[in-house]
Design an enzyme around this catalytic site. Structure first.
Site, PDB file in Angstrom:
ATOM      1  N   ASP A 279      26.042  34.134  45.337  1.00 53.94           N
ATOM      2  CA  ASP A 279      27.321  34.923  44.709  1.00 53.94           C
ATOM      3  C   ASP A 279      25.987  34.801  43.780  1.00 53.94           C
ATOM      4  OD1 ASP A 279      28.732  36.345  43.320  1.00 53.94           O
ATOM      5  OD2 ASP A 279      30.885  34.317  43.828  1.00 53.94           O
TER       6      ASP A 279
ATOM      7  N   ASP B 164      28.805  42.215  40.764  1.00 59.23           N
ATOM      8  CA  ASP B 164      28.972  40.967  41.449  1.00 59.23           C
ATOM      9  C   ASP B 164      29.428  41.242  42.956  1.00 59.23           C
ATOM     10  OD1 ASP B 164      29.605  38.361  41.623  1.00 59.23           O
ATOM     11  OD2 ASP B 164      31.896  38.489  40.174  1.00 59.23           O
TER      12      ASP B 164
ATOM     13  N   HIS C  67      38.357  40.222  40.110  1.00 58.56           N
ATOM     14  CA  HIS C  67      38.895  39.816  39.259  1.00 58.56           C
ATOM     15  C   HIS C  67      38.334  41.685  38.583  1.00 58.56           C
ATOM     16  CE1 HIS C  67      34.293  38.814  38.454  1.00 58.56           C
ATOM     17  NE2 HIS C  67      34.630  38.507  40.137  1.00 58.56           N
TER      18      HIS C  67
ATOM     19  N   HIS D 291      35.636  38.870  32.909  1.00 53.14           N
ATOM     20  CA  HIS D 291      36.880  38.811  33.148  1.00 53.14           C
ATOM     21  C   HIS D 291      37.663  39.026  32.548  1.00 53.14           C
ATOM     22  CE1 HIS D 291      36.797  36.022  36.979  1.00 53.14           C
ATOM     23  NE2 HIS D 291      35.318  35.496  35.924  1.00 53.14           N
TER      24      HIS D 291
ATOM     25  N   GLU E 152      37.176  38.941  46.190  1.00 53.71           N
ATOM     26  CA  GLU E 152      36.249  38.147  46.834  1.00 53.71           C
ATOM     27  C   GLU E 152      37.484  37.296  47.618  1.00 53.71           C
ATOM     28  OE1 GLU E 152      33.873  35.456  43.471  1.00 53.71           O
ATOM     29  OE2 GLU E 152      35.110  36.379  42.616  1.00 53.71           O
TER      30      GLU E 152
ATOM     31  N   GLU F 221      32.029  39.017  48.692  1.00 57.65           N
ATOM     32  CA  GLU F 221      32.690  39.889  47.443  1.00 57.65           C
ATOM     33  C   GLU F 221      31.905  40.886  47.683  1.00 57.65           C
ATOM     34  OE1 GLU F 221      31.674  37.742  43.944  1.00 57.65           O
ATOM     35  OE2 GLU F 221      32.773  38.566  42.715  1.00 57.65           O
TER      36      GLU F 221
HETATM   37 MN    MN Z   1      30.663  36.658  42.208  1.00 55.95          MN
HETATM   38 MN    MN Z   2      32.676  38.133  40.687  1.00 56.90          MN
END
Ligand code: MN
Ligand code: MN
Length: 294
Positions: free
Chosen positions: A81, A92, A152, A160, A185, A278
């Site tokens: 990740d 992300d 998020h 976030h 995700e 994700e």
């Molecule tokens: Mn991530």
């Molecule tokens: Mn994430």
């Protein structure tokens, strides 16, 4: 703004792809972590958070420490990740693989759930509807989503940004709007469908200044505030500041004083295997654009 998000996305996906190639039987987690974070910088981005390399029943928040000797074993289910940012605009992305090659049905369940959610994202849709699609997709394939992990919203310099994207159907739903940037995700497991905190934390985030007894703790707090701001950092990134024993003591004091937030390692409650997929998307008029896709 869209341009920087797309630049970050392009770099993130390249870094993940290169990083996955390094995850082979016998390779050290530490080497992969250093490799992907350096690669992101070479490509003109910065880490938005320490790379998470979570193996088997660990769902998230594992990032090897400077003295970590652990290696990948054939058959391990690894989640890589990666978060990078360009001038605060974050991408992300996460992918799961089986060490030694191949995929499995659990990984496919997470990937399919992500694909189905992305198809549904457009202005006006509710986050509860997105969660329902994740849950149904994963359950239809014989597994459970992890109910206490979520996607998020992303905002500049902020991982976030308020709105959460659940992985289950929820009673309350937030409305998705054009221009929103979302990290979606899904996590799938053959365990209980929940994660629990491990005792240890190796990823942290600056919260606020506090009076601190220990000089080393004050030094670390100043350092991370200056260098990482509101974004998470790894213990590994500051391991050269002082001996390991002092570092641990200082980090414990900082977390206890709530000067920093400790992201505990998250483990599946029944030690089930966990797969994650994700992407980052920007909501457009008709649907969404995936920034983390080649
Ligand atoms: Mn991530
Ligand atoms: Mn994430």
């Amino acid at each position: 703004m869209q341009e920087q998000y797309e630049k970050a996305g392009k770099i993130a996906v390249e870094v993940v792809e290169e990083g996955l190639k390094k995850i082979t039987p016998g390779a050290k987690l530490l080497d992969v972590a250093n490799f992907v974070e350096e690669l992101a910088v070479q490509k003109g981005a910065k880490p938005a958070f320490p790379c998470n390399i979570s193996v088997n029943d660990i769902a998230a928040h594992y990032s090897p420490q400077a003295w970590d000797e652990s290696t990948f074993k054939k058959g391990d289910l690894v989640k890589l990740d990666i978060g990078v940012h360009v001038d605060g605009y974050i991408a992300d992305i996460a992918k799961s693989i089986i060490v030694g090659g191949g995929s499995n049905k659990l990984i496919k369940a997470a990937e399919k759930a992500l694909e189905n959610v992305i198809e549904l994202v457009k202005p006006g849709v509710l986050t509860s509807e997105l969660g329902e699609v994740v849950e149904n997709t994963i359950k239809d394939m014989g597994y459970l989503p992890i109910s206490n992990l979520t996607g998020h919203m992303l905002k500049r310099w902020n991982l976030h940004g308020g709105v959460l994207i659940p992985n289950i159907k929820t009673r309350h739903g937030d409305v998705i709007n054009e221009g929103d940037v979302l990290a979606i995700e899904p996590f799938a497991t053959n365990g209980a469908g929940r994660v629990v905190d491990d005792a240890n934390a190796i990823i942290f985030r600056y919260l606020c200044d506090r009076p601190l007894r220990m000089k080393e703790a004050r030094d670390i707090l100043q350092h991370v505030k200056t260098n990482y701001g509101d974004l998470p950092f790894a213990e590994r990134w500051i391991s050269n500041l002082m001996p390991r024993f002092k570092l641990n003591q200082a980090l414990r004091q900082l977390a206890y004083s709530q000067a920093i937030y400790a992201y505990h390692i998250l483990r599946e409650k029944e030690r089930g295997m966990v797969a994650q997929a994700e992407h980052t998307v920007i909501v457009s008029k008709e649907g969404c654009k995936i920034t983390t896709k080649i």
